[in-house]
Design a protein around this motif. Structure first.
Motif, short mmCIF file in Angstrom:
data_model
loop_
_atom_site.label_atom_id
_atom_site.label_comp_id
_atom_site.label_asym_id
_atom_site.label_seq_id
_atom_site.Cartn_x
_atom_site.Cartn_y
_atom_site.Cartn_z
N LEU A 191 6.19 1.05 24.50
CA LEU A 191 5.91 1.87 23.31
C LEU A 191 6.63 3.21 23.31
O LEU A 191 6.64 3.90 22.28
CB LEU A 191 4.40 2.11 23.21
N GLN A 274 4.14 2.27 14.87
CA GLN A 274 4.00 0.97 15.52
C GLN A 274 2.55 0.54 15.51
O GLN A 274 1.66 1.30 15.87
CB GLN A 274 4.49 1.04 16.97
N PRO A 316 9.31 -3.38 20.14
CA PRO A 316 9.53 -2.73 18.84
C PRO A 316 10.87 -3.13 18.23
O PRO A 316 11.90 -3.16 18.92
CB PRO A 316 9.52 -1.23 19.20
#
Length: 498
Positions: A191, A274, A316
């Motif tokens: 992340l 996200q 991502p």
């Protein structure tokens, strides 16, 4: 320096940025600084020491998501004791079992849960005291706190009980180092979480997934956590998101489906860079709908209580709907048949995971520990398939897989297909038995508001027949108001089977 996790996750963040916001209360907007987090943890440590708590003794926590939860969690660890957060959504008899099984010497609780948990404390042979976490007068003097216990990496830091959907809950024991492993491999490694991030987690702190999201990921990366002490109703969650503007939004598939079904503005999640999903597999249709409506990509991943957090995840910008992604750095995956042999790509196999955050074992469950820990690997109890592109697809819990006409059927695949229908919010598929004693798929569906319930069963069956092999279509379809869920948002399939 001691390997006690409070150094990395409490003391060092405050030394670096004492005035930075560590916690925001979702309802009131009150901020708690990193310096205040240290003071709270020290006060809790002093309070526990005053009550005679010793290293390695357990302190059970039935507490709401407030700063006080983290004060007592880190405070116990500060003195070498073992915090044991437990679900706030179970009943008295469950707490009786948890208190007795853990041999907790103390119980920290929040007032809303007192009616269930306090009666369970009566007559417990190991319990010495109970404490209301909303009463700050029960905290000690921070200046009286001892130096942090000189833990080593392998010392047990905390326990988390499994949800117990297949029997009595089991206490999974985790080390001080496990939180750093999860933070570095997932929060940072996947992340890229950092000081500019604001974290909102629908799963609560008592849940392994939520404990990482709002508990130690945020403090270990310099991010701010928004804590919601109340139930995560879709309207309230949306209001919190609009107000506090999180950049990272953690939830579970059930909640994502509820948010899609709610009447929310399309820009509700405009601050979110996200979305993350865990707890159960994310159906491809929910992944698609959420991205189209709210503009947010959701990363599906899998972790277990025994792994502390996510070990396989999408990345991502490269999320593959219908898959759990690929193993995180530092983790290794093995898919095995019933004889322990590796299976070929495209074939279902039992998921085994090796990595630095695997639990040390289950408390007082020798046989279950031996079955779960196979060398370096944890046998998760999940069935997976490896795809040609290296991603992994969840097929179901190993004991949920159906054999129909001699062929394995994944309930997850059928559920994902059903959810392609716009008037289905949630779906669950289990095995039913026909008049001939043969197992066939049985679907339970929650319709959207205004859906034609009378025709829905036939439309579900026709849609699955059209999209999947004929033997996979549900022979029975029940339209229900809701599905039975565990405290962590997983479907209680055994209740549907019953």
């Amino acid at each position: 320096m001691s390997a006690n996790a409070v150094h990395r996750f409490v003391i060092e963040p405050a030394e670096a940025s004492p005035d930075a916001t560590a916690i925001v209360d979702a309802a009131s907007g009150q901020h708690t600084s990193r310096a205040e987090m240290v003071a709270g943890a020290k006060a809790a440590a002093a309070g526990l020491a005053e009550r005679g708590v010793q290293p390695e003794q357990r302190v059970m926590m039935c507490a709401a998501d407030t700063p006080a939860f983290l004060w007592w969690f880190w405070g116990a660890m500060w003195i070498g004791a073992v915090p044991v957060p437990v679900s706030t959504m179970v009943r008295r008899h469950d707490y009786e079992f948890l208190l007795h099984d853990s041999r907790a010497v103390g119980l920290v609780y929040s007032p809303p849960f007192a009616p269930e948990v306090l009666p369970a404390a009566d007559g417990q042979p190991f319990l010495r005291w109970t404490l209301d976490d909303s009463d700050e007068g029960l905290l000690g003097d921070p200046s009286a706190a001892p130096e942090p216990f000189a833990a080593v990496d392998d010392d047990v830091a905390f326990w988390l009980y499994t949800s117990g959907t297949t029997g009595q809950p089991k206490g999974a024991m985790h080390r001080h180092i496990d939180m750093s492993v999860c933070t570095d491999s997932y929060a940072r490694g996947v992340l890229d979480m950092g000081p500019d991030d604001v974290v909102y987690s629908v799963p609560k702190l008592f849940f392994a997934y939520g404990l990482g999201n709002s508990g130690y990921f945020s403090s270990g990366t310099g991010a701010t956590a928004v804590l919601n002490a109340d139930r995560p109703e879709p309207a309230a969650v949306a209001e919190h998101v609009r107000t506090h503007r999180p950049t990272l939004f953690f939830s579970v598939p059930t909640n994502y489906a509820q948010l899609l079904a709610a009447d929310l503005p399309d820009d509700t999640f405009s601050s979110v860079r996200q979305g993350i999903s865990g707890g159960e597999p994310l159906p491809p249709e929910i992944h698609r709908r959420f991205a189209e409506r709210f503009g947010v990509e959701i990363l599906d991943g899998i972790g277990t209580t025994e792994l502390a957090h996510i070990a396989i995840s999408n990345r991502p910008g490269a999320s593959v709907p219908g898959t759990t992604g690929t193993p995180l750095d530092g983790y290794e995956v093995s898919l095995r048949d019933e004889h322990g042999n590796e299976v070929a790509d495209g074939d279902p196999g039992a998921l085994h995971v090796a990595g630095g955050s695997v639990m040390t074992g289950y408390w007082n469950r020798t046989e279950r520990t031996r079955a779960a820990l196979q060398g370096r690997f944890l046998a998760t109890g999940d069935t997976y398939m490896r795809n040609p592109d290296g991603t992994y697809t969840y097929m179901g819990r190993s004991d949920d897989m159906l054999k129909v006409g001699g062929i394995w059927v994944s309930p997850i695949e059928v559920e994902g297909c059903i959810l392609e229908l716009d008037d289905v919010v949630l779906a669950a598929v289990v095995g039913g038995v026909d008049d001939a004693g043969l197992t066939k798929p049985h679907a339970f569906v929650v319709p959207t508001e205004g859906a034609d319930r009378d025709t829905l069963p036939e439309r579900v069956q026709a849609h699955v027949r059209e999209r999947l092999a004929a033997y996979k279509y549900p022979r029975w379809v029940d339209v229900v108001e809701e599905l039975p869920l565990t405290a962590t948002g997983k479907v209680k399939r055994y209740l549907l089977r019953d």
